[in-house]
Design a protein around this motif. Structure first.
Motif, PDB file in Angstrom:
ATOM      1  N   LYS A  80      17.777  -3.762  -3.183  1.00  0.00           N
ATOM      2  CA  LYS A  80      16.794  -3.428  -2.156  1.00  0.00           C
ATOM      3  C   LYS A  80      16.202  -2.041  -2.413  1.00  0.00           C
ATOM      4  N   ASP A 118      13.814  -2.207  -5.256  1.00  0.00           N
ATOM      5  CA  ASP A 118      12.553  -2.827  -4.820  1.00  0.00           C
ATOM      6  C   ASP A 118      11.668  -1.809  -4.106  1.00  0.00           C
ATOM      7  N   LYS A 119      12.297  -0.953  -3.275  1.00  0.00           N
ATOM      8  CA  LYS A 119      11.526   0.078  -2.578  1.00  0.00           C
ATOM      9  C   LYS A 119      10.874   1.044  -3.573  1.00  0.00           C
ATOM     10  N   ALA A 153      10.141   0.403  -6.742  1.00  0.00           N
ATOM     11  CA  ALA A 153       9.078  -0.306  -7.460  1.00  0.00           C
ATOM     12  C   ALA A 153       7.818  -0.398  -6.608  1.00  0.00           C
ATOM     13  N   GLN A 154       7.987  -0.693  -5.310  1.00  0.00           N
ATOM     14  CA  GLN A 154       6.841  -0.779  -4.417  1.00  0.00           C
ATOM     15  C   GLN A 154       6.143   0.576  -4.300  1.00  0.00           C
ATOM     16  N   GLN A 155       6.948   1.657  -4.187  1.00  0.00           N
ATOM     17  CA  GLN A 155       6.340   2.986  -4.074  1.00  0.00           C
ATOM     18  C   GLN A 155       5.640   3.381  -5.371  1.00  0.00           C
ATOM     19  N   GLN A 156       6.194   2.957  -6.513  1.00  0.00           N
ATOM     20  CA  GLN A 156       5.536   3.230  -7.790  1.00  0.00           C
ATOM     21  C   GLN A 156       4.176   2.543  -7.862  1.00  0.00           C
ATOM     22  N   ARG A 157       4.097   1.339  -7.313  1.00  0.00           N
ATOM     23  CA  ARG A 157       2.802   0.644  -7.285  1.00  0.00           C
ATOM     24  C   ARG A 157       1.811   1.377  -6.378  1.00  0.00           C
ATOM     25  N   ILE A 158       2.324   1.887  -5.263  1.00  0.00           N
ATOM     26  CA  ILE A 158       1.456   2.630  -4.345  1.00  0.00           C
ATOM     27  C   ILE A 158       0.944   3.911  -5.010  1.00  0.00           C
ATOM     28  N   GLU A 168       2.168  10.509  -1.734  1.00  0.00           N
ATOM     29  CA  GLU A 168       2.857   9.312  -2.223  1.00  0.00           C
ATOM     30  C   GLU A 168       3.837   9.666  -3.338  1.00  0.00           C
TER      31      GLU A 168
END
Length: 728
Positions: free
Chosen positions: A67, A70-71, A73-78, A113
């Motif tokens: 988890k 995943d957080k 990875a999501q922040q890296q996309r942002i 970010e």
């Protein structure tokens, strides 16, 4: 005489079939036993009793880590999306399509970010709690119930009671059991064997099969191999015994294991546990060498971190010494521009094999160790890395007359470079203090209290001052020692906020060389091998040897291996510098040539920009050390960078003429033979013009063997003209 034929014996005679009551009873009994086995197996499976607590905790830890990943990875996309928007808006503004008023907002979002991402990446994932472990077990039960329902095993009479008991008090399980059908009766109706739970139903005698031999055999052609998973590198009992051996666990005290030892895919082992409340992780760190010995490892193969509370410990262990072999600098593979302020520069790796990057922003450095300890290689990694950020102005003061730092001048990367000269060093320090005042006035105009990344270019870049062999200037009895130390202390104390950073290198780590008032302001410290604990403490700070960080205890010592303390990066660990060689492989020159191209494109090579520090030195001494002086060898001279094009041609003519005399093997030569050796478009007439303009005079009568008295030049006249041009 005819007789009556006797009946044939092969004719079938009608008979009455009567069921065998004993066979029917045996079938019923067998089926009842199978139902009992099936019910017991299903009940045991649904209750997840095959999963012990350690496995459940491990699954919970993995789920929690997944988890968290995943957080991230999501922040890296942002962050990537924010960078994309900013780059697009910047391109539009530069093209004149927009006014660019939104750039500040988009830049702010990028920074925000990235800050969130950094916070996520620095967050330590704590071991799973009991509640999280129970959630995993309930999830497993729900999943098995759903699988059972999908397989329709629930319709079996033997399973109904087991399912009802296993799902008692758990509505999620009951909701999953909507329909049922057969699910491999044979698999679940087999009798239980030794080591399995006993069924509630009557069991039948079973003959146990022969034990299976799991020994790895030679693989058959085209066949498969069975590879059993490797055992843990550390058991709980071994850990407990090791901690008791060093006195961290005593008597009836017990360890509370939160994450059981598990060998990772790379062969390393990590275990998380709580120490007895009598001690702390900090106390255990002081005993790291003893703990490593008790575990049968070298200190470089064991690592300890605090995992939250003062007693919660994360212990990492490996079977191989990460420092046994050298590693090349990653810049050799990918020499690209760096952001030394934000991302740092790669200098070495830690015991876990992770690259250490030192940021060049709000701390000064000291790198120390005895002769041949590798401090020079460690310093080279830092300074070469800094050269890949064109915002950094490198000021290099050599401690010896050799050519160790010459490549920085030859490539034009060094803004300032000179060899041992106490008076010039003091003049440089005074120039930096004066520039500190200028920078602070600029910060005031920009409304800033200290230098931050967005205004590095506006304030004139970062000043990185490298002083090799510090003892050359600060040991007792050295010329201008007191004035130099006083200036260094002032710079280290007040100039960091203005972007002036010191890198001090010494093989004499003593308080006489690095006074306490100076050492206290050197935030990043790298201690290579030294002679004793006193010297180690002089680098790392008082009491560090007693806390387990003693640079005199390396066994065996390895070049570039030492204790690295960098509080701003959260690093206090053993580290080894990357292997970077100049004498045999020419790697430093190769990297600096790459860095020079980056700097040239940015207009930051020596001579491409107005340098206030070198201008101060020129005014104070009349000599320039920009890019190492006129010959780029660390010897200051007249400001060659300000020579006219005609003067530069005169310089080259004088140097070419002297080289020609060397080739001819004599101290006199004629114009035509020198011009021929110089080559290119040089003619004897043009060479004579340049030599006369340089101050060498006209031709004179000289004697050349085999020619007699002819018109030519003497070496001394040309050498004098060259010295005059170079300011020597």
């Amino acid at each position: 005489m005819a007789t009556e034929a006797e009946p044939r014996t092969d004719e079938k005679q009608p008979t009455d079939i009567v069921p065998d009551p004993s066979r029917t009873d045996r079938a019923k009994t067998a089926f009842a036993a199978q139902r009992g086995h099936a019910g017991a197996r299903i009940k045991d499976w649904l209750a997840t009793t095959d999963l012990d607590d350690a496995e459940v905790i491990q699954l919970a830890d993995q789920r929690k880590q997944a988890k968290h990943d995943d957080k991230i990875a999501q922040q890296q996309r942002i962050v990537a999306e924010a960078h994309g928007r900013f780059a697009h808006a910047k391109a539009q503004a530069e093209a004149g399509e927009t006014r660019g008023g939104n750039l500040a907002a988009l830049g702010g979002r990028v920074a925000a970010e990235e800050s969130k991402l950094a916070a996520l990446q620095s967050t330590v994932v704590m071991p799973a709690t009991e509640r999280e472990a129970n959630s995993v077990r309930h999830g497993k039960k729900a999943g098995r119930a759903a699988l059972l329902a999908a397989g329709s095993l629930a319709t079996l009479p033997a399973a109904s009671e087991a399912i009802e008991q296993a799902a008692h008090g758990q509505p999620l399980l009951l909701a999953a059991l909507g329909a049922a059908a057969g699910y491999g009766w044979y698999l679940v109706s087999r009798p239980f064997v030794a080591g399995q739970p006993s069924p509630d139903a009557p069991s039948m005698p079973v003959e146990l099969a022969a034990p299976v031999d799991l020994t790895k055999q030679e693989a058959q052609a085209g066949g498969r191999e069975f590879n059993a998973p490797p055992p843990p590198a550390l058991t709980v009992d071994e850990l407990d015994a090791a901690l008791r051996a060093i006195g961290e666990v005593r008597g009836d005290e017990q360890l509370q294991i939160l994450a059981i030892p598990q060998r990772d895919s790379d062969g390393n082992t990590t275990v998380v546990f709580d120490l007895p409340p009598r001690t702390t992780v900090a106390e255990l760190k002081k005993k790291l060498p003893k703990l490593a010995g008790a575990l049968g490892r070298d200190v470089s193969m064991v690592d300890i971190e605090k995992a939250g509370t003062e007693v919660r410990t994360s212990l990492w262990m490996t079977d191989k010494n990460a420092f046994a072999d050298t590693r090349p600098s990653p810049l050799l593979k990918k020499p690209t521009q760096l952001d030394a302020w934000k991302d740092g520069v790669p200098v070495g790796w830690n015991k876990r094999g992770i690259t250490i990057r030192l940021a060049i922003n709000n701390q000064s450095f000291v790198i120390a160790g005895t002769s041949r300890s590798g401090k020079g290689v460690g310093a080279s990694n830092l300074v070469v890395g800094a050269s890949f950020d064109p915002r950094i102005n490198l000021r290099i003061v050599a401690g010896k007359q050799n050519a160790e730092w010459n490549p920085y001048a030859k490539t034009g990367v060094a803004s300032t470079y000179f060899k041992p000269d106490p008076a010039r060093l003091l003049a440089l320090l005074h120039a930096l203090l004066a520039d500190k005042d200028r920078r602070e006035r600029a910060l005031d105009e920009l409304g800033k209290s200290k230098l931050v990344a967005p205004i590095i270019d506006k304030i004139g870049g970062l000043e990185v001052v490298v002083i090799d062999e510090l003892a050359t200037y600060t040991r007792p009895g050295k010329p201008l020692r007191e004035e130099i130390i006083e200036a260094l202390i002032e710079l280290s104390a007040v100039a960091l906020g203005a972007g002036i950073i010191l890198v001090l290198i010494t093989q004499y780590p003593e308080v006489d060389v690095i006074p306490q008032a100076l050492s206290a302001n050197l935030g990043a410290k790298w201690a290579m091998r030294v002679e004793n604990a006193t010297q180690s403490n002089a680098i790392l700070g008082a009491g560090q040897a007693g806390a387990g960080r003693d640079a005199s205890k390396f066994d065996p010592p390895r070049p570039g291996f030492g204790w690295l303390v960098n509080p701003f990066a959260g690093v206090t660990d053993l580290a080894r510098s990357f292997d970077l060689d100049e004498d045999e492989r020419g790697e430093i020159t190769m990297l600096l040539e790459k860095a020079a191209k980056i700097r040239e494109a940015a207009g930051r090579l020596a001579g491409q920009w107005d340098d206030p520090i070198e201008q101060h030195l020129l005014n104070a001494t009349g000599l320039s050390s920009a890019a190492g002086g006129p010959k780029r060898d660390g010897m200051p001279g007249r400001n060659v960078l300000n020579h006219t094009p005609e003067q530069r041609m005169q310089l080259e003519a004088c140097r070419g003429a002297l080289i020609a005399m060397n080739d001819l093997g004599r101290d006199v030569a004629q114009l035509d033979e020198m011009a021929q050796i110089i080559g290119g478009s040089m003619t004897s007439t043009r060479l004579g013009e340049l030599l006369r303009a340089a101050g060498a005079g006209g031709v004179v009568k000289v004697v050349i063997e085999g020619r007699g008295r002819v018109n030519g030049y003497q070496r001394a006249d040309i050498a004098d003209a060259l010295n005059l041009l170079e300011g020597n």
